[in-house]
Each structure stands twice: as C-alpha cells, then as structure tokens.
Design a protein around this motif. Structure first.
Motif, short mmCIF file in Angstrom:
data_model
loop_
_atom_site.label_atom_id
_atom_site.label_comp_id
_atom_site.label_asym_id
_atom_site.label_seq_id
_atom_site.Cartn_x
_atom_site.Cartn_y
_atom_site.Cartn_z
N ARG A 218 0.86 -1.19 0.00
CA ARG A 218 0.00 0.00 0.00
C ARG A 218 0.89 1.23 0.00
O ARG A 218 1.84 1.33 0.78
CB ARG A 218 -0.87 0.01 1.26
N TYR A 219 0.53 2.18 -0.86
CA TYR A 219 1.30 3.41 -1.00
C TYR A 219 0.36 4.61 -0.87
O TYR A 219 -0.69 4.64 -1.50
CB TYR A 219 2.00 3.47 -2.36
N VAL A 220 0.74 5.58 -0.07
CA VAL A 220 -0.06 6.80 0.09
C VAL A 220 0.37 7.79 -0.98
O VAL A 220 1.56 8.09 -1.12
CB VAL A 220 0.11 7.41 1.49
N LEU A 221 -0.58 8.27 -1.77
CA LEU A 221 -0.31 9.27 -2.80
C LEU A 221 -0.78 10.61 -2.26
O LEU A 221 -1.96 10.78 -1.92
CB LEU A 221 -1.05 8.91 -4.09
N ARG A 222 0.12 11.53 -2.16
CA ARG A 222 -0.20 12.82 -1.55
C ARG A 222 -0.48 13.87 -2.61
O ARG A 222 0.14 13.91 -3.65
CB ARG A 222 0.94 13.25 -0.64
N VAL B 121 -1.21 16.50 1.68
CA VAL B 121 -2.42 15.86 2.19
C VAL B 121 -2.67 14.58 1.40
O VAL B 121 -2.59 14.58 0.18
CB VAL B 121 -3.64 16.81 2.06
N ALA B 122 -2.97 13.49 2.12
CA ALA B 122 -3.24 12.22 1.45
C ALA B 122 -4.43 12.35 0.52
O ALA B 122 -5.50 12.79 0.92
CB ALA B 122 -3.49 11.13 2.49
N ALA B 123 -4.24 11.99 -0.75
CA ALA B 123 -5.31 12.07 -1.74
C ALA B 123 -5.85 10.69 -2.09
O ALA B 123 -7.05 10.52 -2.28
CB ALA B 123 -4.81 12.76 -3.01
N HIS B 124 -4.97 9.71 -2.18
CA HIS B 124 -5.35 8.35 -2.53
C HIS B 124 -4.42 7.36 -1.84
O HIS B 124 -3.31 7.71 -1.45
CB HIS B 124 -5.25 8.11 -4.05
N VAL B 125 -4.88 6.15 -1.74
CA VAL B 125 -4.04 5.03 -1.33
C VAL B 125 -3.99 4.10 -2.53
O VAL B 125 -5.03 3.76 -3.10
CB VAL B 125 -4.63 4.30 -0.10
N LEU B 126 -2.80 3.72 -2.94
CA LEU B 126 -2.62 2.83 -4.08
C LEU B 126 -2.24 1.46 -3.55
O LEU B 126 -1.24 1.32 -2.85
CB LEU B 126 -1.53 3.36 -5.02
N VAL B 127 -3.04 0.46 -3.86
CA VAL B 127 -2.77 -0.92 -3.43
C VAL B 127 -2.30 -1.69 -4.66
O VAL B 127 -3.00 -1.75 -5.67
CB VAL B 127 -4.03 -1.58 -2.83
N LEU B 128 -1.10 -2.26 -4.57
CA LEU B 128 -0.53 -3.04 -5.67
C LEU B 128 -0.42 -4.50 -5.26
O LEU B 128 -0.02 -4.81 -4.14
CB LEU B 128 0.86 -2.51 -6.03
N ALA B 129 -0.79 -5.39 -6.18
CA ALA B 129 -0.70 -6.82 -5.92
C ALA B 129 -0.28 -7.53 -7.20
O ALA B 129 -0.74 -7.19 -8.29
CB ALA B 129 -2.05 -7.37 -5.45
N THR B 130 0.61 -8.52 -7.07
CA THR B 130 1.01 -9.36 -8.19
C THR B 130 0.23 -10.66 -8.09
O THR B 130 0.18 -11.28 -7.04
CB THR B 130 2.52 -9.65 -8.15
N LEU B 131 -0.39 -11.02 -9.19
CA LEU B 131 -1.20 -12.23 -9.25
C LEU B 131 -0.57 -13.16 -10.27
O LEU B 131 0.25 -12.76 -11.07
CB LEU B 131 -2.63 -11.89 -9.68
N GLY B 132 -0.96 -14.39 -10.27
CA GLY B 132 -0.51 -15.33 -11.29
C GLY B 132 -1.72 -15.94 -11.96
O GLY B 132 -2.70 -16.25 -11.32
N SER B 133 -1.66 -16.10 -13.27
CA SER B 133 -2.76 -16.74 -13.98
C SER B 133 -2.18 -17.62 -15.07
O SER B 133 -1.06 -17.41 -15.53
CB SER B 133 -3.71 -15.70 -14.57
N ALA B 134 -2.96 -18.59 -15.48
CA ALA B 134 -2.50 -19.48 -16.54
C ALA B 134 -2.41 -18.70 -17.84
O ALA B 134 -3.22 -17.81 -18.11
CB ALA B 134 -3.46 -20.65 -16.69
N GLU B 135 -1.43 -19.04 -18.64
CA GLU B 135 -1.25 -18.37 -19.93
C GLU B 135 -2.42 -18.70 -20.84
O GLU B 135 -2.87 -19.83 -20.92
CB GLU B 135 0.05 -18.85 -20.57
N ARG B 136 -2.93 -17.68 -21.52
CA ARG B 136 -4.02 -17.87 -22.46
C ARG B 136 -3.50 -17.70 -23.87
O ARG B 136 -2.76 -16.77 -24.16
CB ARG B 136 -5.13 -16.85 -22.20
N ARG B 137 -3.89 -18.60 -24.72
CA ARG B 137 -3.50 -18.52 -26.14
C ARG B 137 -4.65 -17.90 -26.92
O ARG B 137 -5.79 -18.30 -26.75
CB ARG B 137 -3.20 -19.90 -26.68
N LEU B 138 -4.34 -16.94 -27.77
CA LEU B 138 -5.38 -16.29 -28.56
C LEU B 138 -5.79 -17.12 -29.77
O LEU B 138 -6.94 -17.13 -30.17
CB LEU B 138 -4.92 -14.91 -29.00
N LEU B 139 -4.84 -17.81 -30.37
CA LEU B 139 -5.14 -18.62 -31.54
C LEU B 139 -5.07 -20.09 -31.16
O LEU B 139 -4.16 -20.53 -30.47
CB LEU B 139 -4.13 -18.34 -32.66
#
Length: 110
Positions: free
Chosen positions: A34-38, A43-61
């Motif tokens: 979590r990062y506070v964006l001032r 003055v705190a304007a926003h809180v930025l929440v970052l998360a890394t996820l994993g997902s199976a690779e999708r093939r388009l063709l």
C-alpha cells in the motif's frame, strides 16, 4: 439512526470509499503493498494498493491438433499479472454519495 446496510454520515456503518481496479498482463514496477499518494500540501489524496497475481497463460489462436498422441506434459507456467487499485483517501460520507460517485464513474467509462 442511519441506514446500517449502506453506511451513513452518522457513522453507524462502515466508511465508503471510491476506488477503481486496473489489471495489467505484466508485472508493474513497485513492490506489492500500500502506498499513500499525496496531493497539494502533502495531504493524502489516494491510497494505491498493488498486488502481483498469477494466472494461466491464455492462447489467442488455437493450436493445430497433431495426428499422433503425445504424452501429457506439465501444465503451463503461471504468467505474472498485476492489479493496481487506487482508493480515495476521503470517505464518500453516505450510501447516497457513494451511489452518485459510482454512477458518475460508470458514465465516464461509457
């Protein structure tokens, strides 16, 4: 007494905040957390929440099927994806204000 289900300005329900979520098909720079964006004057304007996820690779063709049978191999490796959620630092105040904020956000998307 306020509306308990949606929160109220009197504080009887949980505070409601405006937020949006963005998902990226790659890992973004900063570490998860979590990062506070001032804004103006620190003055705190926003809180930025970052998360890394994993997902199976999708093939388009679709792949062509082979005419011979092949022994199944290991499944695909997860592909790192990132989610960024900016959240307003100031509560919206009431369920009505939250609904108005959401309607405005949805109108901007369309």
């Amino acid at each position: 007494m306020g509306d308990r289900a949606g929160g109220s300005a009197s504080g009887s329900g949980p505070p409601l905040f405006g937020f949006v979520q963005f998902e990226f098909p790659f890992r973004i720079g900063p570490a998860d957390g979590r990062y506070v964006l001032r804004g103006h004057a620190g003055v705190a304007a926003h809180v930025l929440v970052l998360a890394t996820l994993g997902s199976a690779e999708r093939r388009l063709l679709p792949r062509r099927r082979r005419s011979r049978t092949v022994a199944p191999g290991p499944g695909p490796e997860p592909v790192p994806t990132s989610r960024a959620t900016p959240i307003g630092a100031v509560p919206l105040g009431s369920a009505a204000a939250a609904g108005a904020w959401r309607s405005g956000a949805e109108a901007e998307v369309q």
